[in-house]
Design an enzyme around this catalytic site. Structure first.
Site, mmCIF file in Angstrom:
data_model
loop_
_atom_site.group_PDB
_atom_site.id
_atom_site.type_symbol
_atom_site.label_atom_id
_atom_site.label_comp_id
_atom_site.label_asym_id
_atom_site.label_seq_id
_atom_site.Cartn_x
_atom_site.Cartn_y
_atom_site.Cartn_z
ATOM 1 N N SER A 192 -3.684 31.666 4.840
ATOM 2 C CA SER A 192 -2.580 31.978 5.754
ATOM 3 C C SER A 192 -3.030 31.589 7.155
ATOM 4 C CB SER A 192 -2.296 33.486 5.712
ATOM 5 O OG SER A 192 -1.398 33.849 6.748
ATOM 6 N N TYR A 242 -4.909 42.799 6.832
ATOM 7 C CA TYR A 242 -4.396 41.591 6.156
ATOM 8 C C TYR A 242 -5.085 40.352 6.738
ATOM 9 C CZ TYR A 242 -1.305 37.862 4.600
ATOM 10 O OH TYR A 242 -0.817 36.689 4.050
HETATM 11 N N1 LIG Z 1 5.334 34.693 2.864
HETATM 12 C C1 LIG Z 1 4.586 34.352 3.870
HETATM 13 O O1 LIG Z 1 5.063 34.322 5.030
HETATM 14 C C2 LIG Z 1 3.129 33.988 3.654
HETATM 15 C C3 LIG Z 1 2.469 33.340 4.701
HETATM 16 C C4 LIG Z 1 1.136 32.997 4.532
HETATM 17 C C5 LIG Z 1 0.499 33.258 3.349
HETATM 18 N N2 LIG Z 1 1.161 33.911 2.329
HETATM 19 C C6 LIG Z 1 0.413 34.188 1.114
HETATM 20 O O2 LIG Z 1 1.061 33.565 0.027
HETATM 21 C C7 LIG Z 1 0.741 34.267 -1.174
HETATM 22 C C8 LIG Z 1 2.021 34.511 -1.963
HETATM 23 O O3 LIG Z 1 2.851 35.391 -1.241
HETATM 24 P P1 LIG Z 1 4.445 35.250 -1.247
HETATM 25 O O4 LIG Z 1 4.860 35.006 0.154
HETATM 26 O O5 LIG Z 1 4.870 34.336 -2.312
HETATM 27 O O6 LIG Z 1 4.833 36.788 -1.562
HETATM 28 P P2 LIG Z 1 5.628 37.450 -2.782
HETATM 29 O O7 LIG Z 1 6.941 36.775 -2.959
HETATM 30 O O8 LIG Z 1 5.604 38.904 -2.506
HETATM 31 O O9 LIG Z 1 4.721 37.123 -4.040
HETATM 32 C C9 LIG Z 1 3.459 37.753 -4.217
HETATM 33 C C10 LIG Z 1 2.988 37.489 -5.629
HETATM 34 O O10 LIG Z 1 1.688 38.096 -5.774
HETATM 35 C C11 LIG Z 1 1.680 38.830 -6.982
HETATM 36 N N3 LIG Z 1 0.727 39.938 -6.909
HETATM 37 C C12 LIG Z 1 0.600 40.872 -5.923
HETATM 38 N N4 LIG Z 1 -0.363 41.758 -6.255
HETATM 39 C C13 LIG Z 1 -0.841 41.376 -7.475
HETATM 40 C C14 LIG Z 1 -1.828 41.884 -8.357
HETATM 41 N N5 LIG Z 1 -2.528 42.993 -8.054
HETATM 42 N N6 LIG Z 1 -2.078 41.237 -9.512
HETATM 43 C C15 LIG Z 1 -1.378 40.118 -9.840
HETATM 44 N N7 LIG Z 1 -0.432 39.580 -9.057
HETATM 45 C C16 LIG Z 1 -0.159 40.204 -7.889
HETATM 46 C C17 LIG Z 1 3.122 39.323 -7.146
HETATM 47 O O11 LIG Z 1 3.406 39.556 -8.525
HETATM 48 P P3 LIG Z 1 3.569 40.991 -9.238
HETATM 49 O O12 LIG Z 1 4.072 41.955 -8.206
HETATM 50 O O13 LIG Z 1 4.543 40.686 -10.335
HETATM 51 O O14 LIG Z 1 2.205 41.312 -9.760
HETATM 52 C C18 LIG Z 1 3.899 38.109 -6.674
HETATM 53 O O15 LIG Z 1 4.053 37.192 -7.733
HETATM 54 C C19 LIG Z 1 0.002 35.540 -0.758
HETATM 55 O O16 LIG Z 1 -1.377 35.342 -0.972
HETATM 56 C C20 LIG Z 1 0.328 35.655 0.722
HETATM 57 O O17 LIG Z 1 -0.692 36.332 1.418
HETATM 58 C C21 LIG Z 1 2.472 34.268 2.456
#
Ligand SMILES: NC(=O)c1ccc[n+]([C@@H]2O[C@H](COP(=O)([O-])OP(=O)(O)OC[C@H]3O[C@@H](n4cnc5c(N)ncnc54)[C@H](OP(=O)(O)O)[C@@H]3O)[C@@H](O)[C@H]2O)c1
Length: 247
Positions: free
Chosen positions: A134, A147
Site C-alpha cells: 500500500s 495499519y
Molecule cells: N482498498 C484500498 O484502498 C487499498 C489500498 C492499498 C492497499 N490495499 C490492500 O489491498 C488488499 C485487499 O484489500 P481490498 O481493498 O480488496 O479489501 P476488501 O475488499 O475488504 O478485501 C479484503 C480481502 O481479504 C480477505 N481477508 C481478510 N482477513 C482475512 C483472513 N484472516 N484470512 C483470509 N482472508 C482474509 C477478505 O476475505 P474474507 O473476509 O472472506 O476472509 C477479503 O477477500 C489488502 O491487503 C489491503 O491492505 C487496499
C-alpha cells in the site's frame, strides 16, 4: 494463446475487492486459480464464473490450517491480497485487540502464506509472488498508525524475499495502491457504510480492476524481467494526506 495458460495461481483475499478482481484477470489469461479466503459463499460464487477455479477456505492467521488447506498444490503464481485495517483512532487511543488482529492478518498472514508457497517455488526454480502492499507502506498518515506499520512490514518482507531468493528464478513484486473502491473502508470502520463512503467523497478512487491490471502486467513480463514495485495512485490523490475533492 492466453498468457497464463498452464499456470496454477493462488489468490488470498479472493472473496472481495482487489483479490476477486485479480482472480478474474488471471483466469481470463488462462490461469487456473485457487480462490482463498474465509467467506466460502463468495468464493464458490466466483469459482462458478471462472473456468477451472477452486474455492478453498483459509484464515491467513492460522498457519497450520493454511498449510493443510493448500497442501498438494504446486503454485506457479501467488497473489497475497488478504488484508485489513481497523479504525482511524490516534495511536494513543487504539485498542490492543484490534492491533493484534491487523498485525496477525497483514504481517503473520503474509508470512504464513509465503511459507506455504515460496519454498516449492524456490525448489522448482520458478514462480511469481505478488504482495499487496500500500502507499501506507511508504508513508504514514494521521490515524493510519498500526495499519501503516503492517504495510511497512510487508514492504520489508518483499525486499527481504527478493534478497534472500536472488538467483532462484522466483520473481517478487509489491503492488502498492492508494485509494481503491472496495470493502476495505467498511471493514476499517467496523461496518459503518456512511463513514466508508466519506473516504472517497468528491473524488474518483481506483477500481479493483485497475490494480488487477497492474498485477497482470507484472506477471506477464518475460522471465528475465522482474517488475519489482508498482505504486498506483488515484489521479486525485497526491500523497497519503493530500486528496483533491470536488466541491
Ligand atoms: N482498498 C484500498 O484502498 C487499498 C489500498 C492499498 C492497499 N490495499 C490492500 O489491498 C488488499 C485487499 O484489500 P481490498 O481493498 O480488496 O479489501 P476488501 O475488499 O475488504 O478485501 C479484503 C480481502 O481479504 C480477505 N481477508 C481478510 N482477513 C482475512 C483472513 N484472516 N484470512 C483470509 N482472508 C482474509 C477478505 O476475505 P474474507 O473476509 O472472506 O476472509 C477479503 O477477500 C489488502 O491487503 C489491503 O491492505 C487496499
Amino acid at each position: 494463446m492466453t498468457r497464463l495458460e498452464n499456470r496454477l495461481a493462488l489468490v488470498t483475499g479472493a472473496s472481495a475487492g482487489i483479490g476477486a478482481a485479480t482472480a478474474r484477470a488471471l483466469a481470463q489469461e488462462g490461469a487456473r486459480v485457487v480462490l482463498a479466503a474465509r467467506r466460502m459463499d463468495r468464493l464458490e460464487a466466483l469459482a462458478q464464473e471462472l473456468p477451472g477455479a477452486l474455492a478453498v477456505k483459509i484464515d491467513v492467521r492460522d498457519a497450520a490450517g493454511l498449510a493443510r488447506a493448500l497442501d498438494g498444490f504446486d503454485f506457479d503464481l501467488a497473489v497475497l491480497s488478504a488484508g485489513m485495517a481497523r479504525g482511524t483512532e490516534p495511536l494513543h487511543e487504539g485498542e490492543p485487540d484490534e492491533w493484534q488482529e491487523v498485525v496477525d492478518t497483514n504481517i503473520m498472514g503474509v508470512l504464513n502464506s509465503l511459507k506455504v508457497v515460496l519454498p516449492p517455488m524456490v525448489a522448482a526454480g520458478r514462480g511469481d509472488l505478488v504482495f499487496l502492499g500500500s502507499v501506507a507502506g511508504r508513508a504514514v498518515y494521521p490515524g493510519g498508525n498500526v495499519y501503516c506499520a503492517t504495510k511497512h512490514a510487508v514492504r520489508a518482507i518483499y525486499e527481504s524475499a527478493r534478497v534472500d531468493a536472488v538467483g532462484s528464478g522466483v520473481r517478487f513484486c509489491t503492488v502498492d495502491p492508494g485509494m481503491v473502491r472496495t470493502d476495505f473502508s467498511r471493514v476499517r470502520f467496523r461496518g459503518d457504510q456512511a463513514a466508508a463512503d466519506a473516504v472517497s467523497r468528491g473524488m474518483t478512487p481506483m477500481a479493483p480492476e485497475d490494480v488487477a491490471d497492474a498485477i497482470l502486467y507484472a506477471v506477464t513480463r518475460p522471465a528475465h524481467v522482474n517488475v519489482g514495485e508498482i505504486v498506483l495512485w488515484a489521479s486525485a490523490q497526491a500523497s497519503c494526506t493530500m486528496v483533491h475533492r470536488d466541491a
